[in-house]
Design a protein around this motif. Structure first.
Motif, PDB file in Angstrom:
ATOM      1  N   HIS A  16       0.831  -1.207   0.000  1.00 25.56           N
ATOM      2  CA  HIS A  16       0.000   0.000   0.000  1.00 25.56           C
ATOM      3  C   HIS A  16       0.861   1.250   0.000  1.00 25.56           C
ATOM      4  O   HIS A  16       2.036   1.219   0.368  1.00 25.56           O
ATOM      5  CB  HIS A  16      -0.963   0.009   1.190  1.00 25.56           C
ATOM      6  N   SER A  17       0.243   2.343  -0.383  1.00 27.98           N
ATOM      7  CA  SER A  17       0.910   3.641  -0.381  1.00 27.98           C
ATOM      8  C   SER A  17       0.779   4.281   0.999  1.00 27.98           C
ATOM      9  O   SER A  17       0.073   3.777   1.870  1.00 27.98           O
ATOM     10  CB  SER A  17       0.260   4.565  -1.424  1.00 27.98           C
ATOM     11  N   SER A  24      -6.885   9.224   0.747  1.00 24.89           N
ATOM     12  CA  SER A  24      -7.034   7.905   0.136  1.00 24.89           C
ATOM     13  C   SER A  24      -5.711   7.152   0.238  1.00 24.89           C
ATOM     14  O   SER A  24      -4.657   7.739   0.487  1.00 24.89           O
ATOM     15  CB  SER A  24      -7.477   8.025  -1.321  1.00 24.89           C
ATOM     16  N   VAL A  25      -5.789   5.845   0.063  1.00 21.85           N
ATOM     17  CA  VAL A  25      -4.618   4.976   0.087  1.00 21.85           C
ATOM     18  C   VAL A  25      -4.729   4.039  -1.113  1.00 21.85           C
ATOM     19  O   VAL A  25      -5.798   3.479  -1.378  1.00 21.85           O
ATOM     20  CB  VAL A  25      -4.557   4.149   1.393  1.00 21.85           C
ATOM     21  N   LEU A  26      -3.642   3.874  -1.830  1.00 21.59           N
ATOM     22  CA  LEU A  26      -3.599   2.963  -2.962  1.00 21.59           C
ATOM     23  C   LEU A  26      -3.098   1.609  -2.482  1.00 21.59           C
ATOM     24  O   LEU A  26      -2.047   1.526  -1.844  1.00 21.59           O
ATOM     25  CB  LEU A  26      -2.677   3.501  -4.052  1.00 21.59           C
ATOM     26  N   VAL A  27      -3.850   0.557  -2.774  1.00 17.74           N
ATOM     27  CA  VAL A  27      -3.462  -0.802  -2.404  1.00 17.74           C
ATOM     28  C   VAL A  27      -3.088  -1.523  -3.699  1.00 17.74           C
ATOM     29  O   VAL A  27      -3.896  -1.611  -4.624  1.00 17.74           O
ATOM     30  CB  VAL A  27      -4.601  -1.538  -1.677  1.00 17.74           C
ATOM     31  N   ILE A  71      -4.654  -1.212   7.153  1.00 17.93           N
ATOM     32  CA  ILE A  71      -3.978  -0.564   6.028  1.00 17.93           C
ATOM     33  C   ILE A  71      -4.032   0.950   6.178  1.00 17.93           C
ATOM     34  O   ILE A  71      -3.015   1.634   5.996  1.00 17.93           O
ATOM     35  CB  ILE A  71      -4.594  -1.020   4.687  1.00 17.93           C
ATOM     36  N   LEU A  72      -5.192   1.493   6.534  1.00 12.87           N
ATOM     37  CA  LEU A  72      -5.313   2.947   6.706  1.00 12.87           C
ATOM     38  C   LEU A  72      -4.425   3.440   7.846  1.00 12.87           C
ATOM     39  O   LEU A  72      -3.775   4.479   7.732  1.00 12.87           O
ATOM     40  CB  LEU A  72      -6.775   3.335   6.935  1.00 12.87           C
ATOM     41  N   GLU A  73      -4.375   2.680   8.941  1.00  8.24           N
ATOM     42  CA  GLU A  73      -3.511   3.069  10.067  1.00  8.24           C
ATOM     43  C   GLU A  73      -2.038   3.012   9.661  1.00  8.24           C
ATOM     44  O   GLU A  73      -1.276   3.966   9.884  1.00  8.24           O
ATOM     45  CB  GLU A  73      -3.745   2.139  11.252  1.00  8.24           C
ATOM     46  N   PHE A  74      -1.635   1.902   9.058  1.00 13.72           N
ATOM     47  CA  PHE A  74      -0.234   1.745   8.668  1.00 13.72           C
ATOM     48  C   PHE A  74       0.188   2.779   7.628  1.00 13.72           C
ATOM     49  O   PHE A  74       1.341   3.206   7.603  1.00 13.72           O
ATOM     50  CB  PHE A  74       0.024   0.345   8.126  1.00 13.72           C
ATOM     51  N   SER A  75      -0.743   3.200   6.778  1.00 15.64           N
ATOM     52  CA  SER A  75      -0.412   4.175   5.728  1.00 15.64           C
ATOM     53  C   SER A  75      -0.014   5.522   6.315  1.00 15.64           C
ATOM     54  O   SER A  75       0.640   6.315   5.655  1.00 15.64           O
ATOM     55  CB  SER A  75      -1.595   4.351   4.779  1.00 15.64           C
ATOM     56  N   GLN A  76      -0.394   5.769   7.545  1.00 18.47           N
ATOM     57  CA  GLN A  76      -0.070   7.029   8.213  1.00 18.47           C
ATOM     58  C   GLN A  76       1.164   6.928   9.101  1.00 18.47           C
ATOM     59  O   GLN A  76       1.634   7.935   9.635  1.00 18.47           O
ATOM     60  CB  GLN A  76      -1.256   7.482   9.079  1.00 18.47           C
TER      61      GLN A  76
END
Length: 88
Positions: A16-17, A24-27, A71-76
């Motif tokens: 992921h991004s 938004s996050v790109l997976v 994923i959303l948490e890790f993306s930050q």
């Protein structure tokens, strides 16, 4: 930046991004050179799909949606390594 997330039993890699300015996050889903796709979260919009069937995308969608909050948490936080404190 792209962060590794999980490798499924069939060898498919999911990464992921970082969280983008629009939140938004790109997976990224990559099975091999002929199968790849991008799922935009939280909108659940597929982009750049190459080689996957609708059934395969539905299965990946189910898997990813179960882990969306992570994923959303890790993306930050710099991916899994950053969120876990393992980042060098």
């Amino acid at each position: 930046m792209e962060y590794p997330f999980i490798t499924l039993g069939n060898g498919t890699q999911i990464s992921h991004s970082e969280m983008l300015a629009d939140r938004s996050v790109l997976v990224y889903i990559r099975k091999d050179a002929f199968h790849r796709a991008v799922l935009v979260l939280p909108a659940q919009e597929w982009r750049e799909v190459i080689g996957f069937t609708a059934d395969e995308l539905a299965e990946y969608n189910r898997v990813i949606l179960k882990m969306t909050s992570l994923i959303l948490e890790f993306s930050q936080k710099g991916g899994f390594r950053g969120a876990s404190g393992l980042e060098d």
